[in-house]
Scaffold this motif. Structure first.
Motif, PDB file in Angstrom:
ATOM      1  N   ILE A  29       0.802  -1.086  -0.005  1.00 49.82           N
ATOM      2  CA  ILE A  29      -0.014   0.024  -0.017  1.00 49.82           C
ATOM      3  C   ILE A  29       0.659   1.176   0.072  1.00 49.82           C
ATOM      4  O   ILE A  29       0.431   2.217   0.012  1.00 49.82           O
ATOM      5  CB  ILE A  29      -1.024   0.074   1.243  1.00 49.82           C
ATOM      6  N   ARG A  30       2.153   1.085  -0.155  1.00 51.66           N
ATOM      7  CA  ARG A  30       3.058   2.185   0.068  1.00 51.66           C
ATOM      8  C   ARG A  30       2.778   3.539  -0.736  1.00 51.66           C
ATOM      9  O   ARG A  30       2.971   4.428  -0.282  1.00 51.66           O
ATOM     10  CB  ARG A  30       4.519   1.669  -0.271  1.00 51.66           C
ATOM     11  N   LEU A  31       2.219   3.154  -1.908  1.00 54.01           N
ATOM     12  CA  LEU A  31       2.105   4.333  -2.948  1.00 54.01           C
ATOM     13  C   LEU A  31       0.389   4.508  -2.893  1.00 54.01           C
ATOM     14  O   LEU A  31       0.189   5.546  -4.029  1.00 54.01           O
ATOM     15  CB  LEU A  31       2.561   4.066  -4.317  1.00 54.01           C
ATOM     16  N   SER A  32      -0.286   3.942  -2.028  1.00 51.02           N
ATOM     17  CA  SER A  32      -1.537   4.226  -2.414  1.00 51.02           C
ATOM     18  C   SER A  32      -2.105   5.030  -1.315  1.00 51.02           C
ATOM     19  O   SER A  32      -1.860   5.238  -0.244  1.00 51.02           O
ATOM     20  CB  SER A  32      -2.348   2.939  -2.263  1.00 51.02           C
ATOM     21  N   THR A  33      -3.238   5.696  -1.702  1.00 50.75           N
ATOM     22  CA  THR A  33      -4.010   6.507  -0.689  1.00 50.75           C
ATOM     23  C   THR A  33      -4.901   5.653  -0.120  1.00 50.75           C
ATOM     24  O   THR A  33      -5.613   4.673  -0.761  1.00 50.75           O
ATOM     25  CB  THR A  33      -5.080   7.430  -1.419  1.00 50.75           C
ATOM     26  N   MET A  34      -5.058   5.352   1.354  1.00 48.26           N
ATOM     27  CA  MET A  34      -5.991   4.646   1.958  1.00 48.26           C
ATOM     28  C   MET A  34      -7.007   5.738   2.565  1.00 48.26           C
ATOM     29  O   MET A  34      -6.789   6.695   3.074  1.00 48.26           O
ATOM     30  CB  MET A  34      -5.181   3.841   3.217  1.00 48.26           C
ATOM     31  N   SER A  53      -0.027   8.772   0.128  1.00 45.98           N
ATOM     32  CA  SER A  53       1.104   8.061   0.240  1.00 45.98           C
ATOM     33  C   SER A  53       2.322   9.174   0.898  1.00 45.98           C
ATOM     34  O   SER A  53       2.988   8.451   1.538  1.00 45.98           O
ATOM     35  CB  SER A  53       1.801   7.704  -1.320  1.00 45.98           C
ATOM     36  N   SER A  54       1.978  10.560   0.966  1.00 43.73           N
ATOM     37  CA  SER A  54       2.889  11.316   1.695  1.00 43.73           C
ATOM     38  C   SER A  54       2.529  11.550   3.035  1.00 43.73           C
ATOM     39  O   SER A  54       3.124  12.279   3.536  1.00 43.73           O
ATOM     40  CB  SER A  54       2.898  12.482   0.739  1.00 43.73           C
ATOM     41  N   GLY A  55       1.342  10.927   3.357  1.00 44.99           N
ATOM     42  CA  GLY A  55       0.955  11.362   4.860  1.00 44.99           C
ATOM     43  C   GLY A  55       0.057  12.474   5.030  1.00 44.99           C
ATOM     44  O   GLY A  55      -0.594  12.737   6.224  1.00 44.99           O
ATOM     45  N   ASN A  56      -0.294  13.020   3.790  1.00 42.69           N
ATOM     46  CA  ASN A  56      -1.441  13.992   3.941  1.00 42.69           C
ATOM     47  C   ASN A  56      -2.805  13.354   4.283  1.00 42.69           C
ATOM     48  O   ASN A  56      -3.148  12.435   3.899  1.00 42.69           O
ATOM     49  CB  ASN A  56      -1.397  14.674   2.807  1.00 42.69           C
ATOM     50  N   THR A  57      -3.441  14.104   5.299  1.00 35.58           N
ATOM     51  CA  THR A  57      -4.868  13.572   5.628  1.00 35.58           C
ATOM     52  C   THR A  57      -5.949  14.628   5.583  1.00 35.58           C
ATOM     53  O   THR A  57      -5.753  15.646   5.250  1.00 35.58           O
ATOM     54  CB  THR A  57      -4.849  13.152   7.005  1.00 35.58           C
ATOM     55  N   ASP A  58      -7.309  14.040   5.234  1.00 31.22           N
ATOM     56  CA  ASP A  58      -8.368  14.813   5.271  1.00 31.22           C
ATOM     57  C   ASP A  58      -9.374  14.016   6.100  1.00 31.22           C
ATOM     58  O   ASP A  58      -9.552  12.932   6.127  1.00 31.22           O
ATOM     59  CB  ASP A  58      -8.909  15.428   3.825  1.00 31.22           C
ATOM     60  N   TYR A  59     -10.376  14.831   6.819  1.00 32.47           N
ATOM     61  CA  TYR A  59     -11.367  14.215   7.564  1.00 32.47           C
ATOM     62  C   TYR A  59     -12.680  14.723   7.334  1.00 32.47           C
ATOM     63  O   TYR A  59     -13.006  16.045   6.843  1.00 32.47           O
ATOM     64  CB  TYR A  59     -11.115  14.459   8.966  1.00 32.47           C
ATOM     65  N   ALA A  60     -13.690  13.954   7.454  1.00 34.99           N
ATOM     66  CA  ALA A  60     -14.887  14.585   7.593  1.00 34.99           C
ATOM     67  C   ALA A  60     -15.217  15.625   8.668  1.00 34.99           C
ATOM     68  O   ALA A  60     -14.476  15.475   9.921  1.00 34.99           O
ATOM     69  CB  ALA A  60     -16.001  13.447   7.751  1.00 34.99           C
ATOM     70  N   ILE A  69      -6.115   9.234  11.482  1.00 34.21           N
ATOM     71  CA  ILE A  69      -5.840   8.313  10.404  1.00 34.21           C
ATOM     72  C   ILE A  69      -4.506   8.345  10.381  1.00 34.21           C
ATOM     73  O   ILE A  69      -3.434   9.252  10.482  1.00 34.21           O
ATOM     74  CB  ILE A  69      -6.630   8.360   9.116  1.00 34.21           C
ATOM     75  N   SER A  70      -3.638   6.975  10.574  1.00 33.69           N
ATOM     76  CA  SER A  70      -2.179   6.884  10.255  1.00 33.69           C
ATOM     77  C   SER A  70      -1.858   5.539   9.655  1.00 33.69           C
ATOM     78  O   SER A  70      -2.962   4.818   9.148  1.00 33.69           O
ATOM     79  CB  SER A  70      -1.615   6.927  11.591  1.00 33.69           C
ATOM     80  N   ARG A  71      -0.696   5.510   9.081  1.00 31.52           N
ATOM     81  CA  ARG A  71      -0.502   4.345   8.396  1.00 31.52           C
ATOM     82  C   ARG A  71       0.969   3.916   8.807  1.00 31.52           C
ATOM     83  O   ARG A  71       1.946   4.495   9.185  1.00 31.52           O
ATOM     84  CB  ARG A  71      -0.360   4.657   6.767  1.00 31.52           C
ATOM     85  N   ASP A  72       1.302   2.471   8.519  1.00 29.85           N
ATOM     86  CA  ASP A  72       2.695   2.085   8.793  1.00 29.85           C
ATOM     87  C   ASP A  72       2.895   1.168   7.436  1.00 29.85           C
ATOM     88  O   ASP A  72       2.369   0.033   7.521  1.00 29.85           O
ATOM     89  CB  ASP A  72       2.510   1.182  10.024  1.00 29.85           C
ATOM     90  N   ASN A  73       3.360   1.714   6.533  1.00 32.26           N
ATOM     91  CA  ASN A  73       3.821   0.899   5.415  1.00 32.26           C
ATOM     92  C   ASN A  73       4.487  -0.286   5.911  1.00 32.26           C
ATOM     93  O   ASN A  73       4.282  -1.240   4.858  1.00 32.26           O
ATOM     94  CB  ASN A  73       4.584   1.850   4.337  1.00 32.26           C
ATOM     95  N   CYS A  95     -12.465   0.014   5.344  1.00 35.70           N
ATOM     96  CA  CYS A  95     -11.073   0.265   4.932  1.00 35.70           C
ATOM     97  C   CYS A  95     -11.189   0.250   3.608  1.00 35.70           C
ATOM     98  O   CYS A  95     -11.867  -0.593   2.936  1.00 35.70           O
ATOM     99  CB  CYS A  95     -10.187  -0.527   5.602  1.00 35.70           C
ATOM    100  N   SER A  96     -10.555   1.010   2.881  1.00 33.50           N
ATOM    101  CA  SER A  96     -10.491   1.062   1.379  1.00 33.50           C
ATOM    102  C   SER A  96      -9.107   1.756   0.674  1.00 33.50           C
ATOM    103  O   SER A  96      -8.235   2.269   1.503  1.00 33.50           O
ATOM    104  CB  SER A  96     -11.406   2.335   0.747  1.00 33.50           C
ATOM    105  N   VAL A  97      -8.568   1.297  -0.423  1.00 32.39           N
ATOM    106  CA  VAL A  97      -7.550   1.565  -1.300  1.00 32.39           C
ATOM    107  C   VAL A  97      -8.010   2.219  -2.431  1.00 32.39           C
ATOM    108  O   VAL A  97      -8.905   2.130  -3.004  1.00 32.39           O
ATOM    109  CB  VAL A  97      -6.768   0.409  -1.658  1.00 32.39           C
ATOM    110  N   GLY A  98      -7.126   3.512  -2.536  1.00 27.58           N
ATOM    111  CA  GLY A  98      -7.440   4.567  -3.830  1.00 27.58           C
ATOM    112  C   GLY A  98      -8.062   5.818  -3.247  1.00 27.58           C
ATOM    113  O   GLY A  98      -8.735   5.750  -2.358  1.00 27.58           O
ATOM    114  N   TRP A  99      -7.654   6.812  -4.255  1.00 32.54           N
ATOM    115  CA  TRP A  99      -8.173   7.899  -3.707  1.00 32.54           C
ATOM    116  C   TRP A  99      -9.767   7.891  -4.012  1.00 32.54           C
ATOM    117  O   TRP A  99     -10.734   8.374  -3.252  1.00 32.54           O
ATOM    118  CB  TRP A  99      -7.462   9.405  -4.867  1.00 32.54           C
ATOM    119  N   VAL A 100     -10.278   7.431  -5.239  1.00 36.84           N
ATOM    120  CA  VAL A 100     -11.352   6.939  -5.408  1.00 36.84           C
ATOM    121  C   VAL A 100     -11.345   5.400  -5.111  1.00 36.84           C
ATOM    122  O   VAL A 100     -10.647   4.662  -5.944  1.00 36.84           O
ATOM    123  CB  VAL A 100     -11.912   7.008  -6.687  1.00 36.84           C
ATOM    124  N   PRO A 101     -11.977   4.904  -4.178  1.00 41.92           N
ATOM    125  CA  PRO A 101     -11.526   3.451  -3.563  1.00 41.92           C
ATOM    126  C   PRO A 101     -12.031   2.360  -4.694  1.00 41.92           C
ATOM    127  O   PRO A 101     -12.721   2.645  -5.377  1.00 41.92           O
ATOM    128  CB  PRO A 101     -12.749   3.162  -2.587  1.00 41.92           C
TER     129      PRO A 101
END
Length: 114
Positions: A29-34, A53-60, A69-73, A95-101
């Motif tokens: 998932i290293r290069l994917s938005t989750m 993939s850079s650690g940028n986040t957004d929330y409702a 939200i966090s990630r451990d690649n 849980c989902s993978v992709g900017w558009v899942p």
């Protein structure tokens, strides 16, 4: 191709906390938005939080300041820390993978009730 498995849901009192985990297998998932989404029966599935993939986040808006939200690649895992839970947070969380899942897990139920 990637498979996602959520865990960590359960019953919690208002004001309590839960930490959800999503483990991916089949590909990195290293290069994917989750993302994390939630759904109540009879309503559409809505975005809760997303991390690129850079650690940028957004929330409702409804969860800002309470969820993180966090990630451990290295573990191919995404987390959702949920604090100050409210009854209206009750939902199935996916849980989902992709900017558009493009892939989804099967979900884990979170119930906030006294």
């Amino acid at each position: 191709q990637v498979q996602l498995v959520e865990s960590g849901g359960g019953l919690v009192q208002p004001g309590g906390s839960l930490r959800l985990s999503c483990v991916a297998s089949g590909s990195s998932i290293r290069l994917s938005t989750m993302g994390w989404y939630r759904q109540v029966p009879g309503k559409e599935r809505n975005l809760v939080a997303r991390i690129d993939s850079s650690g940028n986040t957004d929330y409702a808006d409804s969860v800002k300041g309470r969820f993180a939200i966090s990630r451990d690649n290295s573990r191919n895992t995404v987390y959702l820390q949920m604090n100050s839970l409210k009854p209206e947070d009750t939902a199935a969380y996916y849980c989902s993978v992709g900017w558009v899942p493009t892939s989804w897990g099967l979900g884990t139920q979170v119930t906030v009730s006294s």
